[in-house]
Design an enzyme around this catalytic site. Structure first.
Site, mmCIF file in Angstrom:
data_model
loop_
_atom_site.group_PDB
_atom_site.id
_atom_site.type_symbol
_atom_site.label_atom_id
_atom_site.label_comp_id
_atom_site.label_asym_id
_atom_site.label_seq_id
_atom_site.Cartn_x
_atom_site.Cartn_y
_atom_site.Cartn_z
ATOM 1 N N ARG A 90 -11.082 22.479 9.858
ATOM 2 C CA ARG A 90 -11.473 23.862 10.466
ATOM 3 C C ARG A 90 -12.080 23.724 11.916
ATOM 4 O O ARG A 90 -11.141 24.292 12.684
ATOM 5 C CB ARG A 90 -13.226 24.244 9.533
ATOM 6 C CG ARG A 90 -13.352 25.889 9.778
ATOM 7 C CD ARG A 90 -14.211 25.886 11.381
ATOM 8 N NE ARG A 90 -15.429 25.147 11.388
ATOM 9 C CZ ARG A 90 -15.892 25.014 12.362
ATOM 10 N NH1 ARG A 90 -15.769 25.689 13.691
ATOM 11 N NH2 ARG A 90 -17.264 24.548 12.490
ATOM 12 N N ASP A 91 -12.643 22.872 12.189
ATOM 13 C CA ASP A 91 -13.307 22.684 13.649
ATOM 14 C C ASP A 91 -11.955 22.195 14.551
ATOM 15 O O ASP A 91 -11.932 22.397 15.643
ATOM 16 C CB ASP A 91 -14.481 21.864 13.530
ATOM 17 C CG ASP A 91 -15.301 22.095 14.708
ATOM 18 O OD1 ASP A 91 -15.049 22.836 15.802
ATOM 19 O OD2 ASP A 91 -16.587 21.787 14.700
ATOM 20 N N HIS A 94 -24.698 17.513 13.211
ATOM 21 C CA HIS A 94 -23.550 17.610 13.739
ATOM 22 C C HIS A 94 -23.196 17.227 15.097
ATOM 23 O O HIS A 94 -23.816 17.952 16.041
ATOM 24 C CB HIS A 94 -23.092 18.971 13.613
ATOM 25 C CG HIS A 94 -21.659 19.326 13.899
ATOM 26 N ND1 HIS A 94 -20.704 19.594 13.026
ATOM 27 C CD2 HIS A 94 -21.207 19.748 15.157
ATOM 28 C CE1 HIS A 94 -19.568 20.005 13.700
ATOM 29 N NE2 HIS A 94 -19.935 20.256 15.000
ATOM 30 N N HIS A 117 -20.973 15.869 18.789
ATOM 31 C CA HIS A 117 -19.787 15.866 19.360
ATOM 32 C C HIS A 117 -19.933 14.662 20.255
ATOM 33 O O HIS A 117 -20.792 14.116 20.591
ATOM 34 C CB HIS A 117 -19.403 16.793 20.208
ATOM 35 C CG HIS A 117 -18.894 18.167 19.529
ATOM 36 N ND1 HIS A 117 -17.936 18.949 19.909
ATOM 37 C CD2 HIS A 117 -19.490 18.598 18.436
ATOM 38 C CE1 HIS A 117 -17.758 19.910 18.923
ATOM 39 N NE2 HIS A 117 -18.622 19.865 17.929
ATOM 40 N N CYS A 136 -13.050 20.038 23.509
ATOM 41 C CA CYS A 136 -14.201 20.588 24.220
ATOM 42 C C CYS A 136 -13.819 21.921 24.862
ATOM 43 O O CYS A 136 -12.809 21.763 26.017
ATOM 44 C CB CYS A 136 -14.747 19.636 24.975
ATOM 45 S SG CYS A 136 -16.293 20.257 26.058
ATOM 46 N N ASN A 167 -15.411 16.680 18.378
ATOM 47 C CA ASN A 167 -16.385 16.023 17.370
ATOM 48 C C ASN A 167 -16.365 14.576 17.174
ATOM 49 O O ASN A 167 -15.262 14.091 17.504
ATOM 50 C CB ASN A 167 -15.918 16.793 15.940
ATOM 51 C CG ASN A 167 -15.892 18.025 15.764
ATOM 52 O OD1 ASN A 167 -15.040 19.002 16.252
ATOM 53 N ND2 ASN A 167 -17.031 18.720 15.096
#
Lengths: 311, 311
Positions: A11-12, A208, A210, A241, A250
């Site tokens: 997803r991300d 979560h 990054h 980013c 991430n």
């Protein structure tokens, strides 16, 4: 100590890739990830296909993947419409994950809502999800800093977490959306959250992070020290980013797992299988990725003693 | 808390670049670095120019740089010959740094000596350096793991540190040469070293980490927790890993400084000036570098609020 590792790459990571990743490839990757020992796999998101064409195949991905018992399959939902669409799909995700930003400016930029508007719809999101038999968690973005506003008040984070508890969410993810958190801040703020609103179970809170400024894995350690057991990562460090071309997004799942296993934590993840998944990524996306362990090998990957030194 | 930051890019980074970096460029870069607030700058090494042609200009670099008061200029020396050459040059370094590996196999591969041979020449190295008015420190490579042997016994590390004390070295650097250390190990081993052989001053012990598996900055935090105040880094994350093509080498100095300053530590380093130095590196070496903060900006580098959200 048991830790729970979740992967968000499909997803991300894929959502910002300029090249559409074919549905069959996503399905195949999720099916591989399902067999690595991960706790959750975030597989897609129910967002406008116009805004995020990369994930326009949410229904097909969810219908195509094989559900491995014990793995929680997650879809991101930015609003009620997202929850409704997740509830209406043939093969529902086990869990949907809503999102709101602790910074009002970022909330407006990201999901086009004021804080008031976001808070007003959260109880309905919970109801729609639960009525459909799905769990629902909330991600609090920009909890450690906002790329527009800078400092984010700890009270703002605590207030949102309180609301999430009141509204009956099944879990809370505290997110450092643009890599502004530092380990001291993570340990202090997370400790406050856990003291004020104790976790009903080991996976209620997720962190979560990054790695935008290289602090991602250090922040994981700080989160463990504060009492968190569940962490998100992205396979191969996939993602980026929005604010800094070339910067990473991430933290990398297999780099995190390698570190945690070296430290004696029990992640239940098979690092060799996870690395094998990571090594598929450059071929899928057509560019280099930030993952380190996939290039260097696990810590105890030894090398041949040079010929000249052998008897 | 005051922390001391050293940069090794001009030596440890440039030495593995296939393209020779012109002497004038090295001198210019060192002169910039000298004005950033760094504690030490490692500028070259006295090794065989046949083995390391990239640093064959050691004498010229040392003669060309401007010495800024307060900055310690360091050259690496792998053996007595290196110390002698450093002592014989017109503009001597303030400090030379010897090297021995905790793993015997790595010691033989790196400097072609058994442990016994290395230990036998250390007292002479100290004498030659001190007679020439230079300080001399020792780096203990592969202290947290060896790419050939794997596990390195803590007792081996403690025994070497004891020898370094006995022989009168002015400082000890404990090095994770191929990025095998994890934060728990760093904190435990470093604590043992400091308890057994207390530091006579704040900069006696230095930790030198590589980010080969992404754990570098987490290891810095662990080292601070154990009581160390001095850390090596490499500008822009320059350097690599001899054993893993594509993997990173040293931790990135400006990423480390950004994190430590965010956490409230006093590094005395001007992060803006350091980033300006880092941004010269891709042009000098002709390829991308791993540094994150040079791409993303410091943590509080804010972005414009999107047009649509402004009144």
């Amino acid at each position: 100590m048991r830790l729970y590792i979740n992967d968000v790459a499909v997803r991300d990571g894929f959502q910002i890739e300029p090249r559409f990743v074919p549905t069959a490839t996503k399905v195949e990757l999720v099916d591989h990830l399902s067999r690595t020992g991960l706790h959750k796999v975030e597989v897609t998101s129910f967002v406008s296909p116009k805004l995020v064409p990369a994930l326009a195949d949410a229904n097909d991905v969810l219908a195509g993947i094989e559900r491995v018992p014990g793995v929680v399959y997650v879809a991101l939902v930015p609003n009620i419409r997202g929850v409704q669409n997740a509830a209406a799909t043939t093969k529902k995700p086990d869990e949907v994950n809503g999102v709101v930003s602790a910074s009002e400016t970022h909330n407006r930029a990201n999901i086009n809502r004021t804080h008031e508007q976001s808070l007003a719809e959260l109880p309905t999101m919970v109801k729609v999800a639960h009525d459909a038999g799905m769990k629902i968690t909330m991600s609090l973005s920009t909890a450690f800093g906002c790329p527009f506003e800078g400092h984010v008040a700890e009270d703002m984070v605590l207030r949102f977490v309180e609301h999430f508890h009141e509204f009956g969410f099944d879990g809370v993810s505290i997110a450092d959306t643009t890599g502004m958190a530092n380990p001291r801040q993570v340990e202090e703020l997370t400790r406050k959250v856990l003291e004020r609103f104790p976790a009903p179970n080991e996976t209620y809170y997720t962190l979560h992070f990054h790695n935008t400024r290289g602090m991602g894995l250090a922040n994981v350690i700080a989160g463990i020290a504060a009492g968190v057991h569940s962490f998100d990562g992205s396979l191969a460090g996939l993602g980026g980013c929005n604010f800094a071309p070339g910067a990473t997004g991430n933290i990398c799942t297999e780099d995190m797992v390698n570190m945690l296993e070296d430290m004696g934590y029990d992640t239940r993840v098979d690092i060799a299988k996870l690395i094998a998944c990571a090594q598929l990524i450059p071929g899928i996306v057509g560019h280099e990725v930030p993952g380190q362990v996939m290039k260097a090998g696990v810590t105890m990957h030894l090398h041949e003693i040079p010929e000249s030194l052998r008897q």
